[in-house]
Design an enzyme around this catalytic site. Structure first.
Site, PDB file in Angstrom:
ATOM      1  N   CYS A  31       0.815  -1.218   0.000  1.00 49.66           N
ATOM      2  CA  CYS A  31       0.000   0.000   0.000  1.00 49.66           C
ATOM      3  C   CYS A  31       0.848   1.266   0.000  1.00 49.66           C
ATOM      4  O   CYS A  31       0.464   2.273  -0.601  1.00 49.66           O
ATOM      5  CB  CYS A  31      -0.957   0.006   1.188  1.00 49.66           C
ATOM      6  SG  CYS A  31      -0.167  -0.153   2.802  1.00 49.66           S
ATOM      7  N   HIS A  88      -1.774   0.897   7.133  1.00 50.60           N
ATOM      8  CA  HIS A  88      -2.353   1.089   5.806  1.00 50.60           C
ATOM      9  C   HIS A  88      -1.992   2.506   5.372  1.00 50.60           C
ATOM     10  O   HIS A  88      -1.604   3.337   6.203  1.00 50.60           O
ATOM     11  CB  HIS A  88      -3.870   0.886   5.829  1.00 50.60           C
ATOM     12  CG  HIS A  88      -4.498   0.845   4.470  1.00 50.60           C
ATOM     13  ND1 HIS A  88      -3.964   0.110   3.424  1.00 50.60           N
ATOM     14  CD2 HIS A  88      -5.605   1.469   3.956  1.00 50.60           C
ATOM     15  CE1 HIS A  88      -4.709   0.269   2.349  1.00 50.60           C
ATOM     16  NE2 HIS A  88      -5.706   1.096   2.642  1.00 50.60           N
ATOM     17  N   ASP A 105      -8.472   5.743  -1.730  1.00 48.55           N
ATOM     18  CA  ASP A 105      -7.946   4.464  -1.257  1.00 48.55           C
ATOM     19  C   ASP A 105      -8.286   3.403  -2.292  1.00 48.55           C
ATOM     20  O   ASP A 105      -9.443   2.963  -2.390  1.00 48.55           O
ATOM     21  CB  ASP A 105      -8.559   4.110   0.102  1.00 48.55           C
ATOM     22  CG  ASP A 105      -8.025   2.795   0.662  1.00 48.55           C
ATOM     23  OD1 ASP A 105      -7.118   2.198   0.043  1.00 48.55           O
ATOM     24  OD2 ASP A 105      -8.517   2.351   1.722  1.00 48.55           O
TER      25      ASP A 105
END
Length: 236
Positions: A31, A88, A105
């Protein structure tokens, strides 16, 4: 007029600009690199469109215990079944002309982009629930996207198992490294890795929003309440 952005010279930047869509940037379990490349795309398009009314921020999400439950993640087939991440990473767009903040996202089932308020409300356990499990309260490290592009480095060592194999298939482009930091490194045989300085965080003591600095190398750690208060429905 906004100054022209100097993008780092690495394969990640080039691959970001060549991707056909934001969603095509996604490499599961990487990520931080996904958002690095997403920031490249957004800043490049912003420059081409001469958009001086928006500001982008990279946000690392974790907790005091390096475990944060998140809902609506693509890693879970059931959006209402929480994934527990050690961290994240997200991209935040703050627009001055229409006074709104949006989260991007590419690992989420939620709308893309999604308002900051809706994203936080849907992605994390309720404030009431967190009150009984404070160790999972989300924390948010916020860094200027432009600053992040020039400081972040990862040789992906955190994705190696003890036997030397990958815990998740890596991206096809080369590791994100900064030439200046490589020159200054005492070891020319090893890559530079500063991911831990972003993803490891602890509840901040500072409640004064006037002291927040998002332009420093590792930005500012905020609580959920501080994040919403600082970026909710306000101009830059």
């Amino acid at each position: 007029m906004k100054e022209k952005i100097e993008f780092p010279n690495n394969e990640a930047v080039q691959s970001a600009l060549e991707a056909s869509s934001d969603q095509d940037l996604r490499v599961p379990c990487y990520c931080e690199e996904n958002i690095y490349r997403l920031a490249v795309r957004k800043l490049k398009f912003q420059e081409e469109e001469q958009d001086v009314d928006s500001k982008y921020y990279v946000i690392f999400v974790s907790s005091d215990t390096q475990c944060v439950p998140m809902y609506y993640q693509l890693a879970s087939q059931n959006p209402l079944s929480a994934c527990s991440w050690d961290y994240h990473v997200l991209l935040l767009k703050v627009s001055q002309n229409n006074d709104k903040s949006e989260i991007l996202d590419i690992d989420s089932h939620l709308p893309y982009p999604c308002s900051l308020e809706a994203y936080v409300q849907n992605s994390f356990p309720s404030v009431h629930r967190i009150a009984t499990l404070p160790q999972y309260a989300p924390l948010f490290r916020v860094i200027s996207a432009e600053k992040f592009l020039h400081d972040f480095c990862s040789d992906r060592r955190h994705m190696f198992r003890e036997d030397g194999s990958w815990s998740a298939k890596p991206p096809t482009y080369g590791c994100i490294q900064q030439q200046q930091q490589l020159k200054e490194s005492s070891s020319s045989n090893e890559g530079i890795f500063n991911l831990d300085s972003y993803r490891i965080m602890h509840t901040p003591n500072n409640d004064n929003s006037s002291d927040f600095s998002f332009e420093s190398a590792f930005g500012q750690v905020l609580t959920r309440e501080q994040l919403l208060e600082h970026f909710k429905s306000k101009a830059l």
